[in-house]
Design a protein around this motif. Structure first.
Motif, PDB file in Angstrom:
ATOM      1  N   ALA A 129       0.736  -1.406   0.019  1.00 27.03           N
ATOM      2  CA  ALA A 129      -0.080  -0.067   0.056  1.00 27.03           C
ATOM      3  C   ALA A 129       0.916   1.371  -0.183  1.00 27.03           C
ATOM      4  N   LEU A 130       0.418   2.074  -0.624  1.00 24.55           N
ATOM      5  CA  LEU A 130       1.207   3.595  -0.707  1.00 24.55           C
ATOM      6  C   LEU A 130       0.148   4.569   0.147  1.00 24.55           C
ATOM      7  N   VAL A 131       0.845   4.954   1.362  1.00 30.04           N
ATOM      8  CA  VAL A 131       0.004   5.624   2.189  1.00 30.04           C
ATOM      9  C   VAL A 131       0.762   7.127   2.526  1.00 30.04           C
ATOM     10  N   ALA A 169       8.257   3.376  14.216  1.00 30.66           N
ATOM     11  CA  ALA A 169       8.966   2.259  14.114  1.00 30.66           C
ATOM     12  C   ALA A 169       8.824   1.809  12.672  1.00 30.66           C
ATOM     13  N   ASP A 170       9.675   0.726  12.257  1.00 25.47           N
ATOM     14  CA  ASP A 170       9.557   0.539  11.020  1.00 25.47           C
ATOM     15  C   ASP A 170       8.717  -0.830  10.615  1.00 25.47           C
ATOM     16  N   GLU A 171       8.280  -1.523  11.749  1.00 27.69           N
ATOM     17  CA  GLU A 171       7.106  -2.641  11.720  1.00 27.69           C
ATOM     18  C   GLU A 171       6.499  -2.716  13.029  1.00 27.69           C
ATOM     19  N   GLY A 172       5.206  -3.523  12.924  1.00 30.59           N
ATOM     20  CA  GLY A 172       4.564  -3.798  14.187  1.00 30.59           C
ATOM     21  C   GLY A 172       3.172  -4.466  13.546  1.00 30.59           C
ATOM     22  N   VAL A 173       2.314  -4.398  14.715  1.00 31.25           N
ATOM     23  CA  VAL A 173       1.115  -5.285  14.464  1.00 31.25           C
ATOM     24  C   VAL A 173      -0.178  -4.450  14.906  1.00 31.25           C
ATOM     25  N   ILE A 174      -0.998  -4.107  14.126  1.00 31.78           N
ATOM     26  CA  ILE A 174      -2.271  -3.523  14.793  1.00 31.78           C
ATOM     27  C   ILE A 174      -3.465  -4.458  15.145  1.00 31.78           C
ATOM     28  N   ALA A 196       9.541   1.842   2.644  1.00 33.13           N
ATOM     29  CA  ALA A 196      10.337   2.890   2.154  1.00 33.13           C
ATOM     30  C   ALA A 196       9.436   4.114   2.718  1.00 33.13           C
ATOM     31  N   ARG A 197      10.290   5.029   3.099  1.00 33.69           N
ATOM     32  CA  ARG A 197       9.685   6.389   3.636  1.00 33.69           C
ATOM     33  C   ARG A 197       9.969   7.756   2.818  1.00 33.69           C
ATOM     34  N   ASN A 198       9.408   8.633   2.721  1.00 35.68           N
ATOM     35  CA  ASN A 198       9.957   9.800   2.301  1.00 35.68           C
ATOM     36  C   ASN A 198       9.006  11.033   2.764  1.00 35.68           C
ATOM     37  N   GLY A 199       9.313  11.532   3.551  1.00 37.49           N
ATOM     38  CA  GLY A 199       8.411  12.716   4.289  1.00 37.49           C
ATOM     39  C   GLY A 199       7.025  11.839   4.825  1.00 37.49           C
ATOM     40  N   ALA A 200       6.144  12.672   4.556  1.00 38.73           N
ATOM     41  CA  ALA A 200       4.663  11.988   4.893  1.00 38.73           C
ATOM     42  C   ALA A 200       4.314  10.626   4.169  1.00 38.73           C
ATOM     43  N   PHE A 201       4.906  10.160   2.987  1.00 40.73           N
ATOM     44  CA  PHE A 201       4.739   9.115   2.432  1.00 40.73           C
ATOM     45  C   PHE A 201       5.364   7.919   2.633  1.00 40.73           C
ATOM     46  N   ALA A 202       4.822   6.761   2.500  1.00 38.05           N
ATOM     47  CA  ALA A 202       5.292   5.619   2.944  1.00 38.05           C
ATOM     48  C   ALA A 202       5.072   4.417   2.057  1.00 38.05           C
ATOM     49  N   LEU A 203       5.638   3.346   1.863  1.00 36.09           N
ATOM     50  CA  LEU A 203       5.303   2.314   0.979  1.00 36.09           C
ATOM     51  C   LEU A 203       5.413   1.170   1.964  1.00 36.09           C
ATOM     52  N   GLY A 252      11.889   1.043  -2.206  1.00 38.99           N
ATOM     53  CA  GLY A 252      11.038  -0.037  -1.668  1.00 38.99           C
ATOM     54  C   GLY A 252      10.266  -0.966  -2.708  1.00 38.99           C
ATOM     55  N   LEU A 253      10.484  -0.645  -3.783  1.00 39.03           N
ATOM     56  CA  LEU A 253       9.520  -1.435  -5.044  1.00 39.03           C
ATOM     57  C   LEU A 253      10.652  -2.709  -5.105  1.00 39.03           C
TER      58      LEU A 253
END
Length: 243
Positions: free
Chosen positions: A106-108, A115-120, A156-163, A242-243
Motif C-alpha cells: 500500500a502507498l500511504v 517504528a519500521d514494523e509492528g502489528v495493529i 520505504a518512507r519519504n516525508g509523509a509518504f510510505a510504501l 521499496g519496490l
C-alpha cells in the motif's frame, strides 16, 4: 462450483479480457491478476464483475469456477477461484482458518509511525452511514465487533509518504484500509477512509502474494506484479527504493 446457473455467452472482448488475467491454472484452481476497478461480485451499478466473467471457464454442464475470497473493487492483485465444490470447500476452510498467508502493498500518506514494523490489533465493527456500509475500530465488547490483526512493515518512507507491506492475519471487510487509517496514514486514493482522489486516482492497495495450501498437497505461492500506475506513483513520491 456454481451450480444450476445458465451460462451466458460472453462477448469476445470479455473472453479475451478475463483470460488475459490468468496468473496460474491447474486441475484444482485458477488464480487471476485482478485490476483495480473490476468488481469481484455483481451488484447495484456494477456492469461487469469477475464472478460474471467466470462463465468463460464454464464446463459443458454449466458449472463454473467459484471465487473463494474477495478483494475490494479498488484493490488490485491476486485472487483465486476453485474449479470444483470440494476444492472450494477446502480453500474456503483454509482462508477462514488463517492457513493462507496474504501479503499486500500500500502507498500511504499521513502521520507515519516511528517504528519500521509492528502489528495493529484493533477489533472492527460494521456501521451504516448514508446507506453505505463501512468499518470502524471498535471496543472488543461492542456488539458486532470482530477481532482483527494486521502486521505491517515500512518498506520505504519519504516525508509523509510510505510504501508499506501488510500481512493481515484476519479477513475483515476493509481491514487493511481501516487499520492504516487508525495508524494515522490512510491509503492514497481511499475515498472511504482517506482523502480519495486528492491523493491518487484510485485506491493504491495491491494484493501482491498468496501462500496457500494446495488441495492436491504441498503449498502454492501466487504472486501478482505491481500495476504500472502503482509503480509510477511510488516513484513520483520518492518511494522507488521499496519496490
Amino acid at each position: 462450483m456454481t451450480r444450476n446457473r445458465p451460462v451466458p455467452s460472453l462477448p469476445p472482448a470479455d473472453l479475451a479480457f478475463v483470460r488475459g488475467l490468468v496468473l496460474h491454472e491447474d486441475n484444482s484452481l485458477i488464480a487471476f491478476n485482478k485490476p483495480s476497478g473490476l468488481a469481484v461480485q455483481a451488484g447495484s451499478g456494477i456492469a461487469r464483475s469477475l464472478d460474471d466473467l467466470m462463465a468463460a471457464f464454464a464446463k459443458s454442464n454449466g458449472k463454473r469456477p467459484r471465487l473463494v475470497h474477495r478483494l475490494d473493487q479498488g484493490t488490485s492483485g491476486v485472487i483465486v477461484a476453485a474449479k470444483t465444490q470440494p476444492v472450494a470447500a477446502k480453500l474456503s476452510e483454509a482462508f477462514a482458518g488463517r492457513d493462507v498467508q496474504k501479503t499486500y502493498l500500500a502507498l500511504v500518506k499521513g502521520r507515519l509511525p516511528d517504528a519500521d514494523e509492528g502489528v495493529i490489533d484493533a477489533p472492527l465493527a460494521k456501521v451504516e452511514e448514508s446507506g453505505k456500509a463501512r468499518m470502524i475500530v471498535a471496543k472488543p465488547d461492542r456488539k458486532g465487533a470482530q477481532a482483527a490483526r494486521t502486521g505491517w512493515r515500512v518498506r520505504a518512507r519519504n516525508g509523509a509518504f510510505a510504501l508499506m507491506e501488510l500481512a493481515p492475519e484476519t479477513g475483515r471487510m476493509h481491514q487493511i484500509r481501516v487499520h492504516l487509517m487508525s495508524l494515522g496514514c490512510p491509503i492514497l486514493g481511499d475515498a472511504l477512509y482517506g482523502e480519495g482522489q486528492a491523493t491518487a486516482p484510485r485506491l493504491m492497495l495491491h494484493a501482491a502474494r498468496l501462500d496457500l495450501p494446495h488441495p492436491e498437497g504441498k503449498r502454492l505461492v501466487l504472486e501478482s506484479p505491481l500495476p504500472e500506475d502503482f509503480r509510477q506513483l511510488a516513484t513520483s513520491v520518492g518511494l522507488q527504493a521499496g519496490l
